[in-house]
Design a protein around this motif. Sequence first.
Motif, PDB file in Angstrom:
ATOM      1  N   LEU A  67     -31.226 -24.390  38.681  1.00 28.51           N
ATOM      2  CA  LEU A  67     -32.187 -23.939  39.684  1.00 28.51           C
ATOM      3  C   LEU A  67     -33.557 -24.563  39.423  1.00 28.51           C
ATOM      4  CD1 LEU A  67     -32.621 -20.677  41.468  1.00 28.51           C
ATOM      5  CD2 LEU A  67     -34.603 -21.540  40.255  1.00 28.51           C
ATOM      6  N   ILE A  68     -33.965 -24.602  38.163  1.00 26.60           N
ATOM      7  CA  ILE A  68     -35.278 -25.161  37.825  1.00 26.60           C
ATOM      8  C   ILE A  68     -35.318 -26.653  38.136  1.00 26.60           C
ATOM      9  CG2 ILE A  68     -36.928 -25.578  35.963  1.00 26.60           C
ATOM     10  CD1 ILE A  68     -36.585 -22.557  36.794  1.00 26.60           C
ATOM     11  N   LYS A  69     -34.279 -27.383  37.747  1.00 26.77           N
ATOM     12  CA  LYS A  69     -34.252 -28.826  38.000  1.00 26.77           C
ATOM     13  C   LYS A  69     -34.234 -29.126  39.490  1.00 26.77           C
ATOM     14  CE  LYS A  69     -30.860 -29.814  35.051  1.00 26.77           C
ATOM     15  NZ  LYS A  69     -29.941 -30.603  34.192  1.00 26.77           N
ATOM     16  N   GLU A  70     -33.502 -28.325  40.250  1.00 23.09           N
ATOM     17  CA  GLU A  70     -33.463 -28.528  41.692  1.00 23.09           C
ATOM     18  C   GLU A  70     -34.848 -28.331  42.305  1.00 23.09           C
ATOM     19  OE1 GLU A  70     -31.422 -26.725  45.755  1.00 23.09           O
ATOM     20  OE2 GLU A  70     -30.872 -25.873  43.822  1.00 23.09           O
ATOM     21  N   ARG A  71     -35.547 -27.279  41.887  1.00 27.37           N
ATOM     22  CA  ARG A  71     -36.891 -27.023  42.421  1.00 27.37           C
ATOM     23  C   ARG A  71     -37.852 -28.167  42.063  1.00 27.37           C
ATOM     24  NH1 ARG A  71     -39.035 -21.823  44.000  1.00 27.37           N
ATOM     25  NH2 ARG A  71     -37.277 -20.604  44.699  1.00 27.37           N
ATOM     26  N   ALA A  72     -37.764 -28.655  40.839  1.00 25.98           N
ATOM     27  CA  ALA A  72     -38.644 -29.764  40.430  1.00 25.98           C
ATOM     28  C   ALA A  72     -38.348 -31.009  41.253  1.00 25.98           C
ATOM     29  CB  ALA A  72     -38.478 -30.041  38.941  1.00 25.98           C
ATOM     30  N   ALA A  73     -37.079 -31.342  41.408  1.00 24.95           N
ATOM     31  CA  ALA A  73     -36.701 -32.546  42.152  1.00 24.95           C
ATOM     32  C   ALA A  73     -37.119 -32.461  43.614  1.00 24.95           C
ATOM     33  CB  ALA A  73     -35.193 -32.772  42.040  1.00 24.95           C
ATOM     34  N   VAL A  74     -36.895 -31.315  44.235  1.00 27.70           N
ATOM     35  CA  VAL A  74     -37.253 -31.147  45.651  1.00 27.70           C
ATOM     36  C   VAL A  74     -38.755 -31.311  45.846  1.00 27.70           C
ATOM     37  CG1 VAL A  74     -37.393 -29.417  47.510  1.00 27.70           C
ATOM     38  CG2 VAL A  74     -35.234 -29.789  46.296  1.00 27.70           C
ATOM     39  N   GLN A  75     -39.543 -30.725  44.973  1.00 25.95           N
ATOM     40  CA  GLN A  75     -41.006 -30.837  45.098  1.00 25.95           C
ATOM     41  C   GLN A  75     -41.465 -32.281  44.897  1.00 25.95           C
ATOM     42  OE1 GLN A  75     -43.243 -27.127  43.528  1.00 25.95           O
ATOM     43  NE2 GLN A  75     -41.407 -27.358  42.254  1.00 25.95           N
ATOM     44  N   ALA A  76     -40.878 -32.964  43.928  1.00 28.42           N
ATOM     45  CA  ALA A  76     -41.237 -34.362  43.687  1.00 28.42           C
ATOM     46  C   ALA A  76     -40.881 -35.216  44.906  1.00 28.42           C
ATOM     47  CB  ALA A  76     -40.533 -34.879  42.433  1.00 28.42           C
ATOM     48  N   GLU A  77     -39.682 -35.012  45.435  1.00 28.61           N
ATOM     49  CA  GLU A  77     -39.242 -35.782  46.604  1.00 28.61           C
ATOM     50  C   GLU A  77     -40.082 -35.469  47.836  1.00 28.61           C
ATOM     51  OE1 GLU A  77     -35.072 -34.827  46.852  1.00 28.61           O
ATOM     52  OE2 GLU A  77     -34.674 -35.796  44.922  1.00 28.61           O
ATOM     53  N   ALA A  78     -40.628 -34.275  47.912  1.00 31.86           N
ATOM     54  CA  ALA A  78     -41.444 -33.878  49.065  1.00 31.86           C
ATOM     55  C   ALA A  78     -42.867 -34.425  48.980  1.00 31.86           C
ATOM     56  CB  ALA A  78     -41.474 -32.360  49.178  1.00 31.86           C
ATOM     57  N   GLY A  79     -43.206 -35.058  47.851  1.00 36.06           N
ATOM     58  CA  GLY A  79     -44.516 -35.690  47.758  1.00 36.06           C
ATOM     59  C   GLY A  79     -45.521 -35.018  46.849  1.00 36.06           C
ATOM     60  N   ILE A 126     -38.072 -30.178  33.793  1.00 30.21           N
ATOM     61  CA  ILE A 126     -38.826 -30.944  34.789  1.00 30.21           C
ATOM     62  C   ILE A 126     -38.746 -32.430  34.449  1.00 30.21           C
ATOM     63  CG2 ILE A 126     -41.131 -31.399  35.728  1.00 30.21           C
ATOM     64  CD1 ILE A 126     -41.698 -28.337  35.195  1.00 30.21           C
ATOM     65  N   ARG A 127     -38.916 -32.769  33.186  1.00 29.59           N
ATOM     66  CA  ARG A 127     -38.867 -34.153  32.721  1.00 29.59           C
ATOM     67  C   ARG A 127     -37.497 -34.804  32.972  1.00 29.59           C
ATOM     68  NH1 ARG A 127     -42.394 -35.660  33.761  1.00 29.59           N
ATOM     69  NH2 ARG A 127     -44.412 -35.226  32.962  1.00 29.59           N
ATOM     70  N   GLU A 128     -36.432 -33.999  32.990  1.00 30.83           N
ATOM     71  CA  GLU A 128     -35.088 -34.540  33.227  1.00 30.83           C
ATOM     72  C   GLU A 128     -34.923 -35.083  34.641  1.00 30.83           C
ATOM     73  OE1 GLU A 128     -31.700 -32.139  32.155  1.00 30.83           O
ATOM     74  OE2 GLU A 128     -32.713 -31.414  30.342  1.00 30.83           O
ATOM     75  N   VAL A 129     -35.710 -34.556  35.595  1.00 35.95           N
ATOM     76  CA  VAL A 129     -35.488 -34.929  36.994  1.00 35.95           C
ATOM     77  C   VAL A 129     -36.644 -35.682  37.651  1.00 35.95           C
ATOM     78  CG1 VAL A 129     -33.807 -33.103  37.376  1.00 35.95           C
ATOM     79  CG2 VAL A 129     -36.217 -32.662  37.865  1.00 35.95           C
ATOM     80  N   THR A 130     -37.799 -35.724  36.998  1.00 26.82           N
ATOM     81  CA  THR A 130     -38.931 -36.441  37.605  1.00 26.82           C
ATOM     82  C   THR A 130     -39.905 -36.906  36.538  1.00 26.82           C
ATOM     83  OG1 THR A 130     -40.710 -36.341  39.249  1.00 26.82           O
ATOM     84  CG2 THR A 130     -40.273 -34.319  38.020  1.00 26.82           C
ATOM     85  N   ASP A 131     -40.602 -37.979  36.868  1.00 22.70           N
ATOM     86  CA  ASP A 131     -41.670 -38.450  35.975  1.00 22.70           C
ATOM     87  C   ASP A 131     -43.050 -38.079  36.523  1.00 22.70           C
ATOM     88  OD1 ASP A 131     -41.779 -40.158  38.128  1.00 22.70           O
ATOM     89  OD2 ASP A 131     -41.693 -41.998  36.959  1.00 22.70           O
ATOM     90  N   LYS A 132     -43.072 -37.187  37.509  1.00 19.81           N
ATOM     91  CA  LYS A 132     -44.360 -36.701  38.032  1.00 19.81           C
ATOM     92  C   LYS A 132     -45.120 -35.989  36.915  1.00 19.81           C
ATOM     93  CE  LYS A 132     -43.746 -37.605  42.471  1.00 19.81           C
ATOM     94  NZ  LYS A 132     -44.651 -38.340  43.322  1.00 19.81           N
ATOM     95  N   PRO A 133     -46.434 -36.083  36.894  1.00 24.86           N
ATOM     96  CA  PRO A 133     -47.205 -35.344  35.894  1.00 24.86           C
ATOM     97  C   PRO A 133     -47.000 -33.837  36.058  1.00 24.86           C
ATOM     98  CG  PRO A 133     -48.601 -36.916  37.072  1.00 24.86           C
ATOM     99  CD  PRO A 133     -47.284 -36.876  37.773  1.00 24.86           C
ATOM    100  N   ILE A 134     -47.137 -33.131  34.954  1.00 19.70           N
ATOM    101  CA  ILE A 134     -46.929 -31.690  34.951  1.00 19.70           C
ATOM    102  C   ILE A 134     -48.268 -30.972  34.819  1.00 19.70           C
ATOM    103  CG2 ILE A 134     -45.897 -29.765  33.665  1.00 19.70           C
ATOM    104  CD1 ILE A 134     -43.621 -31.678  32.914  1.00 19.70           C
TER     105      ILE A 134
END
Length: 107
Positions: free
Chosen positions: A26-38, A64-72
């Motif tokens: 659930l956490i990884k999905e939320r992180a990925a969706v937010q990153a993909e949404a911009g 979060i790091r597993e699914v995106t390289d966006k800053p935290i």
Amino acid sequence: MIIIGEKINGAIPSVKQAIAERNAELIKERAAVQAEAGAHYIDCAPSTAPELEYDAMVWLIGLIREVTDKPICIDSPDAKLLARILEEGHIESPGMVNSVNEEGDKC
């Protein structure tokens, strides 16, 4: 404008449950969706009991790091916890700190 994805927050009932149950998907999905949404930053706010917050935040950052390289953006009312997370190198530059105000010794 900087967009911060704020959907990994223990104040959200489903996220609170995912943290308690260590539901990584659930956490990884939320992180990925937010990153993909911009989102430019992904907010990490465990909002757990103080004695559980450090472990929860480290766990969330890893997911979060597993699914995106966006800053935290680390988010907690506990300034000492935020400092510890930064000092231990859990956040790469450029990171962001949220929820620090001039109350007491928070700054």
